[in-house]
Write a protein that holds these residues in place. Structure first.
Motif, mmCIF file in Angstrom:
data_model
loop_
_atom_site.group_PDB
_atom_site.id
_atom_site.type_symbol
_atom_site.label_atom_id
_atom_site.label_comp_id
_atom_site.label_asym_id
_atom_site.label_seq_id
_atom_site.Cartn_x
_atom_site.Cartn_y
_atom_site.Cartn_z
ATOM 1 N N TYR A 73 0.593 -0.855 0.214
ATOM 2 C CA TYR A 73 -0.173 0.145 0.235
ATOM 3 C C TYR A 73 0.941 1.071 0.214
ATOM 4 O O TYR A 73 0.068 2.548 0.128
ATOM 5 C CB TYR A 73 -1.182 0.302 1.111
ATOM 6 C CG TYR A 73 -2.261 -1.086 1.033
ATOM 7 C CD1 TYR A 73 -2.000 -1.891 1.319
ATOM 8 C CD2 TYR A 73 -3.437 -0.650 0.622
ATOM 9 C CE1 TYR A 73 -2.929 -3.553 0.996
ATOM 10 C CE2 TYR A 73 -4.481 -1.183 0.617
ATOM 11 C CZ TYR A 73 -4.015 -2.640 0.550
ATOM 12 O OH TYR A 73 -5.770 -3.467 0.089
ATOM 13 N N ALA A 74 2.295 1.438 -0.419
ATOM 14 C CA ALA A 74 2.957 2.209 -0.016
ATOM 15 C C ALA A 74 3.834 2.444 -1.361
ATOM 16 O O ALA A 74 3.494 1.824 -3.051
ATOM 17 C CB ALA A 74 4.059 1.793 0.402
ATOM 18 N N TYR A 75 3.924 3.532 -1.861
ATOM 19 C CA TYR A 75 4.706 3.812 -3.246
ATOM 20 C C TYR A 75 5.462 2.598 -3.726
ATOM 21 O O TYR A 75 6.398 2.055 -2.976
ATOM 22 C CB TYR A 75 5.912 5.115 -3.148
ATOM 23 C CG TYR A 75 4.458 6.288 -3.350
ATOM 24 C CD1 TYR A 75 3.719 6.531 -4.116
ATOM 25 C CD2 TYR A 75 4.495 7.552 -1.686
ATOM 26 C CE1 TYR A 75 2.404 7.307 -3.579
ATOM 27 C CE2 TYR A 75 3.967 8.566 -1.722
ATOM 28 C CZ TYR A 75 3.637 8.533 -2.852
ATOM 29 O OH TYR A 75 2.481 9.491 -3.655
ATOM 30 N N GLY A 76 5.542 1.853 -4.960
ATOM 31 C CA GLY A 76 6.417 1.489 -5.430
ATOM 32 C C GLY A 76 7.151 1.360 -6.382
ATOM 33 O O GLY A 76 7.052 2.806 -6.462
ATOM 34 N N GLU A 77 7.650 0.701 -7.624
ATOM 35 C CA GLU A 77 8.669 0.900 -8.327
ATOM 36 C C GLU A 77 8.213 1.960 -9.255
ATOM 37 O O GLU A 77 6.576 1.040 -9.661
ATOM 38 C CB GLU A 77 9.474 -0.229 -9.044
ATOM 39 C CG GLU A 77 9.962 -0.856 -7.935
ATOM 40 C CD GLU A 77 10.777 -1.698 -8.379
ATOM 41 O OE1 GLU A 77 11.909 -1.826 -9.291
ATOM 42 O OE2 GLU A 77 10.412 -3.107 -8.317
ATOM 43 N N ARG B 202 12.026 7.473 -15.971
ATOM 44 C CA ARG B 202 11.954 8.685 -15.388
ATOM 45 C C ARG B 202 11.142 9.602 -15.790
ATOM 46 O O ARG B 202 10.307 10.488 -15.208
ATOM 47 C CB ARG B 202 13.756 9.031 -14.763
ATOM 48 C CG ARG B 202 14.025 8.153 -14.920
ATOM 49 C CD ARG B 202 15.937 8.776 -14.953
ATOM 50 N NE ARG B 202 16.996 7.294 -14.356
ATOM 51 C CZ ARG B 202 16.992 7.624 -13.062
ATOM 52 N NH1 ARG B 202 16.464 8.712 -12.037
ATOM 53 N NH2 ARG B 202 17.981 6.285 -12.393
ATOM 54 N N ILE B 203 10.669 9.102 -17.061
ATOM 55 C CA ILE B 203 9.899 10.763 -17.894
ATOM 56 C C ILE B 203 8.703 9.682 -16.915
ATOM 57 O O ILE B 203 7.340 11.069 -17.359
ATOM 58 C CB ILE B 203 9.983 10.361 -19.431
ATOM 59 C CG1 ILE B 203 11.505 10.689 -19.694
ATOM 60 C CG2 ILE B 203 8.534 10.875 -19.823
ATOM 61 C CD1 ILE B 203 11.681 9.976 -21.572
ATOM 62 N N ASP C 113 3.102 10.149 -13.351
ATOM 63 C CA ASP C 113 2.458 8.753 -13.489
ATOM 64 C C ASP C 113 3.102 7.876 -12.543
ATOM 65 O O ASP C 113 4.091 7.299 -12.820
ATOM 66 C CB ASP C 113 1.606 7.894 -14.606
ATOM 67 C CG ASP C 113 1.155 6.733 -13.729
ATOM 68 O OD1 ASP C 113 0.548 7.004 -13.093
ATOM 69 O OD2 ASP C 113 0.942 5.676 -15.185
ATOM 70 N N ARG C 114 3.163 8.368 -11.370
ATOM 71 C CA ARG C 114 3.743 8.020 -10.107
ATOM 72 C C ARG C 114 4.305 6.795 -10.143
ATOM 73 O O ARG C 114 5.637 5.788 -10.012
ATOM 74 C CB ARG C 114 3.912 7.958 -9.110
ATOM 75 C CG ARG C 114 4.837 7.540 -7.391
ATOM 76 C CD ARG C 114 6.188 8.424 -7.663
ATOM 77 N NE ARG C 114 6.577 7.825 -6.691
ATOM 78 C CZ ARG C 114 7.154 6.806 -6.292
ATOM 79 N NH1 ARG C 114 6.994 5.685 -7.320
ATOM 80 N NH2 ARG C 114 7.598 6.049 -5.434
ATOM 81 N N GLN C 115 3.136 5.563 -10.239
ATOM 82 C CA GLN C 115 3.343 4.574 -10.671
ATOM 83 C C GLN C 115 1.926 3.517 -10.726
ATOM 84 O O GLN C 115 0.817 4.308 -11.157
ATOM 85 C CB GLN C 115 3.870 3.530 -9.341
ATOM 86 C CG GLN C 115 2.751 3.795 -8.134
ATOM 87 C CD GLN C 115 3.421 2.948 -6.892
ATOM 88 O OE1 GLN C 115 3.683 3.915 -6.552
ATOM 89 N NE2 GLN C 115 2.651 2.363 -6.180
#
Length: 482
Positions: free
Chosen positions: A154-158, A350-351, A356-358
């Motif tokens: 539930y955290a930020y992922g790759e 990276r772009i 879109d963070r993930q």
């Protein structure tokens, strides 16, 4: 002044104190209540507006908290002194300025988003949602949500996408498509469209020339044009992209990218033979252009074994390969992938992070579990047999019922038939009539990048069972009046 300042709607769902606060803010913005205007006491305002004093206090407190009003001890409540409202004449004058005008949508982006709402469908070649492994996906989704370390899930992922899915997907692509890749060469995307957009952002500069088939996926053309690329149209024939014509174009154009769907050419469904694939790779090496290979429905091939993708050959770092789970599951599940060199994937990730963070980590975990258990693979195998039967039935009906006005070649794979209609048939008019008869039928205009106004269109068969296919053809036959 204050008595007529507020109009309360007691039938509204909005709380009365919120109505008061919003209307007072509007009066301050319009300059009706200038800075440092003193407000009567809350008891007086309550009497003027016929409201309970607590309601007025709640509204005033809200505005004080927001900085619109300020309370000075022993002196009362005032419109905040720091609020400066431009004179009304100045505001009116500026509303005709450029900043206030609505943006004009470029012609390339003015496409209408056509949704399929009809009972019967001869669509673009979509899967049948009734055949999707929905129950298995639901179980896997619940497992992904509730089991394991939920703090990690539930955290930020790759930004690259879930590591487990990339690992399982690499194994699947290596075994099914003859590729030799690792998970670090995969970027999980929200479908092929996002993969193409990211590729253009990273590797196509404004003004560069991009080669595309003269009949092509409209979204690809629009994506390139929107980013300032110049489209170079390559001829297609019964064997797909004409590599001899591509070679001629390369001699007089500095082509930077070739977009191609070699396995089932979009929209015509034809397969590019091996000799042309070899020549295409040689041309890419000779002239130094990137190849963006869109393999949108590789898994559905009905004649013997499918040809291996261009990306399966030794090509260095100039072939980008993309696909999605749209056909395997459903378009509603936005999970796709882009395969490239490690450093290229790193750049695109990276772009991607800028917009879109993930992706959807839980969905990616669910799909990876289905792939590891072989459930998606088994579903693909089962559905391929069903779609092949539907292709055969659809083709036989087209031949028996519409052959006098329609010519086509039964596709060796994919989910649609490319049909060329007699010139006396107005396809846009036929499409409109079909819609009125509860049949989705494309007019074909979106496939033609050559401007030749070909009288052809794609007709998907996979999303309909045999009864629905039969009724769809019957509607077409009735409308054409054969």
């Amino acid at each position: 002044m204050f008595q007529n300042l507020i109009q309360v709607d007691r039938e509204s769902d909005k709380p009365i104190f919120r109505q008061l606060a919003d209307q007072l803010i509007e009066q301050i913005r319009e300059g009706v209540l200038p800075a440092e205007t003193k407000l009567p006491g809350t008891r007086k305002l309550a009497d003027l507006w016929g409201l309970h004093r607590k309601t007025v206090i709640a509204a005033i407190d809200e505005l004080v908290l927001g900085g619109w009003l300020e309370t000075l001890p022993g002196r009362g409540t005032y419109v905040a002194a720091k609020i400066e409202i431009l004179p009304a004449d100045f505001q009116k004058e500026k509303t005709v300025g450029n900043w206030a005008t609505l943006p004009k949508v470029p012609d390339t982006l003015s496409r209408k988003l056509r949704l399929t709402t009809e009972k019967f469908r001869l669509d673009d070649g979509l899967p049948d949602p009734r055949l999707a492994p929905s129950a298995e996906l639901l179980r896997a989704y619940k497992t992904a949500m509730n089991q394991g370390n939920i703090f990690l899930k539930y955290a930020y992922g790759e930004t690259l996408g879930n590591s487990f899915l990339r690992e399982v997907l690499a194994e699947y692509l290596n075994s099914s498509r003859g590729m030799k890749i690792s998970k670090d060469q995969i970027l999980i995307t929200r479908g092929v469209t996002q993969a193409l957009y990211l590729f253009i952002q990273g590797f196509v500069k404004q003004g560069q020339k991009v080669a595309v088939p003269e009949l092509n996926w409209e979204s690809a053309n629009v994506n390139f044009i929107h980013h300032g690329a110049q489209l170079i149209k390559v001829k297609i024939d019964e064997e797909g992209l004409d590599t001899d014509h591509l070679e001629e174009l390369c001699k007089v154009n500095d082509i930077s990218v070739l977009y191609i769907t070699p396995h089932h050419q979009y929209p015509t469904t034809v397969i590019m033979p091996a000799y042309r694939r070899v020549k295409l790779i040689q041309l890419a090496r000779q002239y130094g252009f990137y190849v963006f290979e869109d393999d949108y429905d590789y898994d559905f091939h009905y004649s013997s074994h499918p040809l291996m993708p261009l990306a399966s050959a030794e090509h260095g770092d100039y072939v980008f390969y993309t696909g999605s789970f749209t056909k395997a599951i459903s378009p509603v599940f936005r999970v796709g992938y882009l395969v490239a060199h490690n450093d290229q994937v790193d750049l695109l990730a990276r772009i991607r992070r800028l917009v879109d963070r993930q992706g959807d980590t839980i969905l990616e975990l669910a799909i990876s579990e289905l792939m590891q258990l072989g459930l998606i693979q088994r579903s693909l195998k089962k559905n391929k047999r069903i779609y092949e039967q539907r292709r055969d039935y659809f083709s036989s009906l087209l031949e028996s019922e519409l052959s006098s006005v329609l010519s086509f070649k039964k596709p060796e794979g994919g989910m649609s038939v490319w049909g060329l209609f007699d010139e006396k048939i107005d396809i846009p008019e036929l499409s409109q009539k079909a819609h009125l008869n509860d049949l989705y039928f494309q007019d074909g205009a979106q496939f033609d990048a050559s401007g030749q106004k070909i009288n052809a269109t794609r007709m998907g068969f996979a999303s309909s069972n045999e009864s629905e296919i039969e009724q769809s053809v019957e509607i077409l036959k009735r409308l054409i009046r054969i």
